[in-house]
Every structure is written in structure tokens, then in C-alpha cells.
Design an enzyme around this catalytic site. Structure first.
Site, PDB file in Angstrom:
ATOM      1  N   CYS A 240       1.029  -1.158   0.043  1.00  0.00           N
ATOM      2  CA  CYS A 240       0.028   0.074  -0.061  1.00  0.00           C
ATOM      3  C   CYS A 240       0.934   1.347  -0.055  1.00  0.00           C
ATOM      4  O   CYS A 240       1.808   1.308   0.718  1.00  0.00           O
ATOM      5  CB  CYS A 240      -0.935   0.070   1.120  1.00  0.00           C
ATOM      6  SG  CYS A 240      -1.708   1.468   1.381  1.00  0.00           S
ATOM      7  N   CYS A 243      -0.071   3.089   3.634  1.00  0.00           N
ATOM      8  CA  CYS A 243       0.349   2.341   4.685  1.00  0.00           C
ATOM      9  C   CYS A 243       1.502   1.480   4.674  1.00  0.00           C
ATOM     10  O   CYS A 243       2.091   1.083   5.895  1.00  0.00           O
ATOM     11  CB  CYS A 243      -0.734   2.084   5.632  1.00  0.00           C
ATOM     12  SG  CYS A 243      -1.324   0.654   4.955  1.00  0.00           S
ATOM     13  N   CYS A 265      -4.625   0.512   0.240  1.00  0.00           N
ATOM     14  CA  CYS A 265      -5.587  -0.427   0.914  1.00  0.00           C
ATOM     15  C   CYS A 265      -7.141  -0.153   0.272  1.00  0.00           C
ATOM     16  O   CYS A 265      -7.551   1.034   0.620  1.00  0.00           O
ATOM     17  CB  CYS A 265      -5.679  -0.452   2.179  1.00  0.00           C
ATOM     18  SG  CYS A 265      -4.183  -0.762   2.978  1.00  0.00           S
ATOM     19  N   CYS A 271      -6.402   0.856   6.754  1.00  0.00           N
ATOM     20  CA  CYS A 271      -5.257   1.680   6.360  1.00  0.00           C
ATOM     21  C   CYS A 271      -5.175   2.990   7.185  1.00  0.00           C
ATOM     22  O   CYS A 271      -4.049   3.166   7.738  1.00  0.00           O
ATOM     23  CB  CYS A 271      -5.621   2.232   5.045  1.00  0.00           C
ATOM     24  SG  CYS A 271      -4.099   2.897   4.072  1.00  0.00           S
TER      25      CYS A 271
END
Lengths: 293, 189
Positions: A240, A243, A265, A271
């Protein structure tokens, strides 16, 4: 505050009894589609009327309710359904998977593992996994009663013969408790393994098609495959960008018209929680500071 | 009509039936687990849990068969007033209420059809007590294995062998209920 001009959770009591009887039969016969008399709801078919009716029959006043649409808590469908039950049932709402007792979902299973005291309600567009292979309800009903699922394997085989792999990537058919083949709703096949052995109760509502089905906790749910082409719960091969999670299902977001893109995400709550815990993805700080990293 | 017939329903129908349903759903989804099912005050010999189940699930669309001593004027009048459910013969019942000896033979109740296995009866079995020790239950809804004191084992094994056809059971005592769907594998200990 509950709007007193509605019955609790909008539906009248007789309708709820009818839906509740269907849910109980669905739980007793996991994966079997129980017909029910779907009602007109104050939203169009295709917007989650099945899920809304199942939620309405399931909710209690002290529940905490969460709604996700493709993993996101903040899209139109999720916001409007959440507001609908805030108004008609007076339930508390949350965006945090952990705190919710009833979660209505459109096409995702939350990344955070569910626990025993939760109910997951799926919105289902086409509940019949065999429908695109056999359009006649009389025939698909007979196929389910005879456990005649060869056609589904032919379909998966044709995927392999044309594409070299099973190309079905969402609404990937599963077999429940070794008996009924079930459509898991259009969740990505990445989510299929989460349905098996899940501690929460999973309920499926299809409003337009007037079907309810269910998975009790800890059910055996097996994605159909072949020995030489085993089921592969794939996702975008990327962490991602916000994150840094490598284990979550990702959406691809186009960021400009010069080929720029990022993967984020699809589960917004997952997230957000990771970013609050200090996890940082490749594009997150650069976006915040406006400088090229 | 007796004045008592009018009493004993849900005071706040939508909220109490929502809570009763969640207890019933949790029971059906987790075979053998004992849940609290309160709020109804039905006439003897009905238990409170059986009363709550009938108030929550039954209406004019669901014929009920009353077996044994549950087929009495008080119970008939209470069900008629509070739910409007018709009293039916065993062969056409959606719900059946009685204690275990009075329900035999259970093969006379609808067990569904291969096309529509959901068109089967749900039996509400009044029990002297509910206990988590007894027969071994396994299958959907049960993590590994659990125990529940069934009134006997053979009938439930025969019922499970009909899967996906078959009967589904609630067991009630006082204000507690447990359930056994047809999908559960039953073994004696």
C-alpha cells in the site's frame, strides 16, 4: 435519535418475521439460497436492498453498526445506508471493524479478523453461482438439488484453456460444507479464504433476486479449483502506498494523466489504523509535504 | 376469552423481538450453545423461551402444530391472540411445539423437498433442563466439538442423515434456549 414515524429498523414486524425465518433456515442449510419476499426499500435495487433488509431484521438497539462499500466507509452507498439505520433504528455507528457488532458490506471482507460476537451482512447482486451458465431458475434449482456442479468446473476449465489460468477474479465460486456451491457475492477472490472457519456469522441478502443465504461460524468453505491449478487468492503485487501494508487488498488509483498511479488499501479503516500506528507507505510522506521524495 | 390470554406478549414488540431473534439466531448458528430468550409470559405448560420464539417467528403465515399437553385451550388461545398463527396437523406444520415424548414419531413433520429443503418444520422441544454435557455435536457453527444433552441420539442422527433435508430443533427450558440444525453431526458419548 430514532425517527419515531418509522417502526424500529424501518421494516414492519411481519416482514421482519418472514426475513428472520429465512435467515434461520439459511443457517440450518449453509450455502442454500432461501427464497424470501423481498420488499421495496427506499433505495433502488442494486444499492444493497437485500443487505439492508437482512440488517434491518438482525439489528438490535444496542448494536454498533458499520457499513463498507468496496472496503470504504466513506463512499455514497456506505454513508447513506449508515445514515438510514441511524435514523430508523437509532443504532450507534462506527468505522472501526473491531468495535462493530453488525457489519454490512458491499464486495469486501474487512482485513481485520472478525470475532465471535460479530455478524457480517453481504449485499448480493446475483446469488445464483450457476446463473450465467444456465439462465433457467427451474434448471439451476434442479442442479443444486442433484448436486450437479459439473458445469461450473467446465467453466473454470475453459478459463484455463483460454487464459492459462482460472481468470475468475471476483465472485469466485465456493463449495460450502461439501454440499452447496455458493456465490460469495462479488468479493475479490483474495477474500475467499477469510470466509472459511470464520468466527462470525455471515449472512447474504439479495433483494432484487429475493434470496437469503448464510454461513454459520466455522463453516467449511472451499474455493473450487483443480489439483494442477490450485486456487490462488491473488492481489496486486505491491505494498500500500499510504500505509505500506503488504497483506491487504489494494485498489489502483490513477493520480494524473501521465501514467501516475498508486496502490492503496481498499479497506479504509485498516489503512487509517495502520497510518495512525506510524506505518508509512512509499507515496504518503511525499504527498503530505508536497516534495519529490 | 380468559383475561390471561391477553397478557404475556412483548410490551415493546419491535425491540424485544429483535433481541429474541438475535438470541435465536446465535443459538441456531452455534448448535448446542445455550442462549437467554426472555420477554414472553405464555400460559403453562409453555416455557418463556418457547413463548418468545413463537412471538418472534410465528404469524398467520406459519401453521403451528401443538403436541401432547401443549395442545390445551390456554395455549391455543394465547397463540391465536398474540400471533394469529393457525393450528395445524403435523403434516402441514411450519412450527411444532411440545415435549420430546409427545413429538414422536418426528418423521411425520415436513422435512422439505430436494428443490426447497427450507420448506421444513422447526420443532420447539420443551425440556426439563438444558445442559452442555451429553451428546457430542460437530459441524457448521461448532469449533471442533461441543456437548449438549439431547433427549436421545438416534432420532437426531437419522435427521442429520437426511441432509440437506430434515428438521431443525430449538430446545427450550425456562427462559433459555439452544438449537440443533439438521447440519450438525450427532454422536453419543
Amino acid at each position: 435519535m430514532t425517527d419515531q414515524s418509522y417502526n424500529f429498523a424501518y421494516l414492519d414486524e411481519q416482514t421482519k418475521r418472514m426475513i428472520r425465518r429465512a435467515i434461520l433456515k439459511g443457517l440450518a442449510i449453509p450455502g442454500y439460497q432461501v427464497p424470501f419476499a423481498s420488499r421495496e426499500m427506499p433505495m433502488p435495487y442494486g444499492w444493497g436492498t437485500g443487505g439492508v433488509q437482512v440488517s434491518a431484521a438482525t439489528l438490535m438497539p444496542d448494536d454498533t453498526f458499520k457499513v463498507i462499500d468496496q472496503g470504504a466507509d466513506d463512499t455514497t452507498n456506505a454513508v447513506s445506508i449508515r445514515k438510514f439505520f441511524e435514523k430508523t433504528a437509532g443504532v450507534a455507528t462506527t468505522e472501526e471493524t473491531e468495535k462493530a457488532t453488525v457489519i454490512q458490506t458491499r464486495h469486501r471482507i474487512p482485513e481485520t479478523p472478525l470475532h465471535e460476537d460479530q455478524v457480517l451482512v453481504y449485499q448480493v447482486p446475483i446469488p445464483e453461482p450457476l446463473r450465467f451458465l444456465e439462465p433457467r431458475e427451474t434448471e439451476t434449482r434442479k442442479m443444486h438439488s442433484l448436486e450437479e456442479y459439473g458445469l461450473m468446473h467446465v467453466k473454470l476449465y475453459e478459463d484455463i484453456s483460454q487464459h492459462g489460468a482460472i481468470a475468475t477474479s471476483y465472485a469466485y465460486p465456493v463449495k460450502v460444507e461439501g454440499r452447496y456451491v455458493m456465490d460469495p457475492s462479488p468479493i475479490p477472490k483474495f477474500d475467499n479464504p477469510k470466509m472459511a472457519d470464520c468466527p462470525a456469522i455471515q449472512l447474504f441478502g439479495a433483494g432484487r433476486e429475493q434470496r437469503i443465504y448464510a454461513l454459520p461460524p466455522y463453516s467449511r468453505v472451499v474455493s473450487l479449483d483443480f489439483e494442477d491449478h490450485p486456487f490462488d487468492p491473488s492481489k496486486a503485487d505491491h505494498p500500500c502506498d499510504l500505509c505500506g501494508a503488504e497483506d491487504s487488498y489494494l485498489d489502483e488509483v490513477i493520480t494524473d494523466d501521465a501514467g501516475g498511479r498508486m496502490f492503496v488499501c481498499s479497506d479504509t479503516d485498516y489503512c487509517r489504523a495502520r497510518r495512525e500506528a506510524g506505518h508509512v507507505g512509499a507515496q504518503a510522506p511525499a504527498m503530505k509535504e508536497g516534495a519529490g521524495a | 376469552m380468559q383475561a390471561d390470554t391477553l397478557k404475556g406478549g412483548f410490551a415493546d414488540a419491535s425491540v424485544q423481538s429483535a433481541k429474541a431473534f438475535r438470541a435465536a439466531m446465535n443459538a441456531m448458528a452455534r448448535p448446542g450453545r445455550i442462549e437467554l430468550l426472555d420477554g414472553a409470559r405464555p400460559p403453562a405448560p409453555m416455557s418463556r423461551a418457547a413463548g418468545a420464539l413463537i412471538l418472534t417467528l410465528c404469524d398467520p403465515e406459519t401453521p403451528i402444530h401443538l403436541a401432547g399437553m401443549h395442545d390445551c385451550p390456554d395455549v391455543r388461545a394465547w397463540i391465536a391472540f398474540h400471533t394469529g398463527a393457525p393450528i395445524a396437523e403435523p403434516e402441514s406444520a411450519s412450527f411444532v411445539l411440545g415435549n420430546w415424548p409427545s413429538l414422536h414419531p418426528i418423521s411425520r413433520f415436513p422435512k422439505g423437498t430436494p428443490d426447497y429443503p427450507d420448506r421444513s418444520a422447526t420443532l420447539i422441544v420443551e425440556m426439563p433442563e438444558l445442559s452442555a454435557t451429553g451428546a457430542r455435536l460437530s459441524g457448521p457453527g461448532v469449533k471442533d466439538v461441543t456437548g449438549f444433552a439431547l433427549p436421545e441420539v438416534a432420532s437426531f442422527q437419522a435427521n442429520a442423515a437426511l441432509y440437506p433435508l430434515g428438521l431443525d430443533f430449538f430446545f427450550t427450558c425456562g427462559s433459555e434456549a439452544a438449537a440443533l440444525p439438521r447440519s450438525t453431526k450427532v454422536e453419543s458419548t
